[in-house]
Design an enzyme around this catalytic site. Structure first.
Site, mmCIF file in Angstrom:
data_model
loop_
_atom_site.group_PDB
_atom_site.id
_atom_site.type_symbol
_atom_site.label_atom_id
_atom_site.label_comp_id
_atom_site.label_asym_id
_atom_site.label_seq_id
_atom_site.Cartn_x
_atom_site.Cartn_y
_atom_site.Cartn_z
ATOM 1 N N GLY A 280 14.617 60.484 14.423
ATOM 2 C CA GLY A 280 14.467 59.463 13.258
ATOM 3 C C GLY A 280 13.407 58.047 14.109
ATOM 4 N N ALA A 281 14.307 58.446 15.262
ATOM 5 C CA ALA A 281 13.751 56.854 15.805
ATOM 6 C C ALA A 281 14.771 56.658 17.021
ATOM 7 C CB ALA A 281 14.058 56.039 14.772
ATOM 8 N N MET A 282 13.601 55.674 18.127
ATOM 9 C CA MET A 282 14.299 55.038 19.234
ATOM 10 C C MET A 282 14.144 53.867 19.112
ATOM 11 S SD MET A 282 15.588 56.177 22.112
ATOM 12 C CE MET A 282 16.059 54.846 22.883
ATOM 13 N N ASN A 284 13.837 51.610 21.472
ATOM 14 C CA ASN A 284 13.059 50.654 22.766
ATOM 15 C C ASN A 284 13.396 49.442 22.225
ATOM 16 O OD1 ASN A 284 12.136 53.307 23.701
ATOM 17 N ND2 ASN A 284 10.545 53.308 22.111
ATOM 18 N N GLU A 317 18.105 50.862 14.371
ATOM 19 C CA GLU A 317 17.591 50.077 15.478
ATOM 20 C C GLU A 317 17.914 49.125 16.182
ATOM 21 O OE1 GLU A 317 16.968 53.059 17.028
ATOM 22 O OE2 GLU A 317 17.195 54.784 15.457
ATOM 23 N N GLU A 339 25.981 54.345 19.386
ATOM 24 C CA GLU A 339 25.605 55.109 18.260
ATOM 25 C C GLU A 339 25.947 54.729 17.576
ATOM 26 O OE1 GLU A 339 22.803 55.781 18.062
ATOM 27 O OE2 GLU A 339 21.593 56.270 19.695
#
Length: 891
Positions: A280-282, A284, A317, A339
């Site tokens: 879904g997202a990362m 970074n 995120e 997480e």
């Protein structure tokens, strides 16, 4: 590159070799299928050595040079594909000091959404990285462990017309003439001029947090949060869909800086929307990459659910910038530290920002998935033992994210919000720009609370599963007590292990046959018969069984998990259950949602009859809360998925009539169409009633209404109601013809928002007629129709429907080699997991055999769970089917 002389299975790199700075220069062109680069490392050697090992997978390394004490050395390169590493062998001992290592590397641009991969959107090619969890080694030779950090200085040479993003702000850009560039790289290509983009040096980062993207991306104007500029990058023509994300990022970052008592730790915050993205997202550092269907939306036309999902993901995120990036887990066994905390934090921040959203109700639905998985023998602890990179891939699941968040929520409730916050701040400040473990977190929280936190929490994090708390009132010789019992809740009895063996992930006590136990901060809620005032009861349940006085006066009702704050199942005695049925309005929305989940789980495992579950669902037929109706629809859907079809078409018809009789009154009161002045909750309620009465009961009135509404919308281009759009399209498609199928495909191709694209694409999952189903299968492998993650979700949806599951499985086996080239291991594992939903039980062995021949690198546990889930469903059909049929016959 040399070949391996002997196989070498390495799980960890040497602790005596550590990078301090890494300079990377990449040559990237979205039009090409290969890339190359150069890396310079400053390494600290803590002891003398003749070898240096780096992670390196599917890259060709050349021109390796090492400088130490003014000497230049060239090593022999030994490749170890099985451990995804290279070992550099030197003829002399390297000194225990700082040295410089330089090398060149080449690789192929991938198509499977991992490492450096390429995609094309409307004839516009672009490149992006996805390096988590262990794919940095596919982008550059590196030290690919989360606990190893270095400062990175990144340069990218590419075409002048490309936008380049990375973790840090751009320091400068310089033009490079094409002829010079070609000569330097041994090419005769005299194409467009090039540019080199130099980024500022990063703070210390783990390799998996490095990000690079090259493409025709367009940025919003920067919005400042303190000293941090925030921008959203999209492909051309989609900037108008970025407003909600930009506002959410601004609000989220501002609230998080206050919560942590610390400014955002990176110089900028970019959010990049990509149609093809595995997660879904990362997170970074400084450059978060998203799947566009999560980040981009038209705030006026997007559903409430889409807005909440986008906001939760964005804040999740950004939370990682502190918890995960600034302070990183030392090894993958503590992935949950990243997480779980970010999951909990996102809901906490959104509750502060948008309290009217009641975001914790969403969390209650999400918790059900974690409870379901953790009821399996094949589940795993929140903090499992991780031996190698492959095992790291398996833990991106509801246990790591949601169960961990539930435990943190319990802990925060136990300590109090101020003490919990103080402990987290202490942890972040103590380990910033470094790596830490769960024990480090517990120590900080113990220091803040003056309590033995690790002792309290450890059973919840290192022990697989969770407890079932049984509750009933006793009256012996006039002494009125409340009795609680705890045991591990299992959907199937645990198999007896052989003498001396242990189930992977189990504790030693479980392996010896000793019943596991938890320290349960139990909180119940009830009301006295006289006065009816609600009151709360608290007890720390340490033993397997305990009794304690209920106090003066009889209880008219008692609910055994107040506010659903505890991560456990609750089983009420017969009298306690019947009392609750009479007092359902006295329960909070969270408790009514939880009550449904508990009764479903108890019925499915055979601890309570399916009739009791149906009695509860019927009693909630007049409930007007859309979140309660969502939980009701989920339970009814599971019964429609397995047990009703197994009893034959007459029973399926009876069940549809039963559903209609209990729920259609609420919809008749409200009407099929929205009216002026309706509030959001009323619109959401109608959507859930459409789901119950249209999809499950197959109401002719709703079927006709949806067919007309969908056809009108698709032919005119006029949007459907945001809260009804998805369900209207799916109900209409369930009775659609070839022309409607073509309309959905056309609408998918021409969609102007990601949500509209997914709405019509998922409508394709509802066609049952064989010819139309084959057309859907063709669409599922058409890369020009929709991004790979969306098409994977379409296949998963087809696997969840009894009428399409078997045919979809056969299609899947035919196209699997193609999917392996298009999708990363995590997506493939999730797709494999969907085979448990509705396939005939007779096909279980076929699924096992197929994946024996086509191993899943991130799915060995998933396959065990599929087998276990199918065994549970088969037993439920066998044991509860007759009771289900009798209950409907008595209706």
């Amino acid at each position: 590159m040399g070949k391996s002389i002997a196989k070498k299975k390495t799980s960890r790199l040497s602790k005596f070799v550590r990078p301090t700075t890494i300079d990377l220069h990449f040559h990237l062109d979205p039009e090409k299928k290969t890339f190359h680069g150069n890396a310079e490392y400053t390494l600290s050697l803590e002891k003398r050595t003749r070898t240096i090992e780096l992670h390196c997978a599917e890259l060709r390394v050349s021109r390796v040079r090492l400088r130490a004490r003014n000497a230049s050395l060239r090593p022999r390169i030994e490749s170890h594909p099985e451990s995804e590493s290279i070992v550099l062998h030197f003829d002399t001992l390297l000194p225990a000091e700082s040295i410089s290592l330089e090398l060149d590397f080449r690789g192929r641009v991938r198509n499977d959404l991992r490492g450096l991969y390429r995609s094309v959107d409307r004839e516009l090619p672009w490149l992006a990285t996805q390096l988590c969890p262990t794919d940095a080694r596919r982008f550059f030779p590196c030290f690919d462990e989360p606990g190893i950090k270095a400062q990175y200085r990144i340069r990218v040479t590419t075409n002048k017309d490309q936008t380049v993003l990375s973790n840090s702000p751009i320091e400068f850009e310089v033009d490079v003439e094409a002829s010079i560039h070609a000569k330097a790289n041994g090419s005769t290509d005299q194409g467009a001029d090039q540019k080199t983009v130099q980024f500022e040096t990063t703070p210390p980062l783990s390799a998996y947090l490095i990000a690079v993207a090259v493409g025709p991306f367009v940025a919003t104007p920067a919005r400042m949060s303190g000293s941090t500029p925030i921008r959203v990058y999209t492909l051309p023509g989609r900037q108008h869909l970025a407003r909600f994300a930009l506002e959410t990022a601004h609000q989220g970052l501002s609230h998080l800086e206050k919560w942590f008592g610390m400014e955002h730790p990176y110089a900028k915050l970019d959010l990049l929307a990509l149609p093809d993205f595995a997660f879904g997202a990362m997170e970074n550092a400084g450059a978060v990459f998203f799947r566009d269907s999560v980040l981009l939306l038209d705030a006026k036309e997007a559903s409430f659910e889409a807005r909440k999902r986008a906001a939760e993901t964005v804040v999740h995120e950004i939370s990682h910038m502190w918890f995960g990036n600034l302070v990183t887990m030392a090894w993958w066994n503590d992935l949950w530290l990243n997480e779980s905390f970010a999951t909990w934090m996102a809901y906490e921040i959104i509750e502060q920002w948008q309290p009217e959203w009641q975001i914790w109700l969403d969390f209650a639905h999400r918790r059900e998935e974690a409870l379901a998985i953790d009821a399996l023998e094949s589940s795993h602890p929140i903090a499992p033992i991780i031996r190698d990179a492959q095992e790291a891939h398996e833990n991106f699941d509801a246990i790591t994210y949601t169960k961990g968040a539930c435990v943190l929520r319990m802990l925060e409730g136990y300590l109090g919000s101020e003490v919990f916050q103080a402990g987290i701040r202490l942890y972040i400040n103590r380990y910033k720009e470094g790596a830490a473990s769960a024990s480090n977190l517990w120590a900080a929280l113990s220091e803040a609370s003056e309590l033995p936190i690790e002792k309290i929490v450890a059973p919840w994090t290192v022990q697989t599963g969770y407890p079932l708390v049984s509750l009933h009132r006793t009256n012996v010789a006039g002494k009125k007590d409340l009795e609680l019992r705890q045991e591990r809740f299992l959907a199937l009895p645990a198999p007896k292990s052989r003498k001396g063996s242990t189930t992977r992930g189990a504790t030693k006590s479980m392996a010896r046959g000793v019943s596991p136990r938890w320290q349960i901060p139990w909180v119940g809620r009830g009301a006295r018969r006289r006065g009816g005032k609600n009151e709360q009861m608290n007890h720390l349940l340490v033993n397997l069984r305990c009794r304690f006085p209920m106090g003066a006066g009889d209880l008219s009702w008692i609910y055994g998990n107040s506010r659903e704050a505890g991560f456990f199942r609750i089983e009420h005695g017969k009298a306690e259950f019947e009392d609750l049925l009479k007092h359902l309005p006295a329960l909070s929305t969270l408790e009514r949602i939880g009550f449904i989940g508990h009764q479903w789980a108890l019925a499915r495992t055979g601890r309570q009859s399916v009739s009791r579950l149906l009695d509860l669902l019927a009693a909630l037929g007049e409930d007007g809360d859309p979140d309660v109706l969502f939980a009701v629809a989920s339970a009814l859907g599971r019964l429609s998925q397995r047990i009703a079809p197994s009893r034959g078409s007459d029973v399926e018809d009876q069940f549809r009539s039963w559903i209609a009789a209990h729920f259609e009154g609420k919809l008749h009161d409200q009407g099929l169409k929205p009216t002026s002045g309706e509030d959001l909750r009323e619109r959401l309620r109608r959507g859930q009633l459409f789901r119950i009465l249209g999809q499950l009961a197959e109401s002719n009135e709703i079927l006709e209404h949806c067919a007309k509404s969908a056809a009108k919308s698709l032919s005119s281009g006029k949007s459907l109601s945001p809260e009804l759009g998805d369900v209207v399209i799916r109900i209409a498609a369930s009775q659609g013809d070839l022309e409607f199928h073509k309309m959905l495909c056309t609408a998918t191709r021409e969609a102007t928002t990601p949500q509209a694209r997914r709405r019509t694409l998922f409508g394709l999952a509802e066609f049952d007629e064989p010819g139309l189903l084959r057309a859907t299968f063709k669409a599922s492998i058409d890369s020009t129709l929709a991004p790979a993650p969306d098409r994977a979700a379409l296949l998963a949806a087809l696997l969840t429907r009894p009428s399409t599951a078997a045919a979809t499985w056969h299609h899947l086996t035919r196209v699997w080699p193609r999917l392996e080239k298009q999708m990363p291991p995590i997506l493939l594992a999730r797709l494999a997991g969907s085979t448990a939903e509705a396939l005939p039980y007779s096909m279980a062995e076929e699924v096992t055999e197929f994946f024996s021949d086509h191993p899943l690198s991130a799915g060995s546990r998933v396959l065990r769970q599929v087998a276990e889930e199918m065994s549970i469903a088969k037993r439920f059909d066998r044991d509860a089917g007759a009771h289900f049929e009798d209950h409907l016959a008595d209706f």
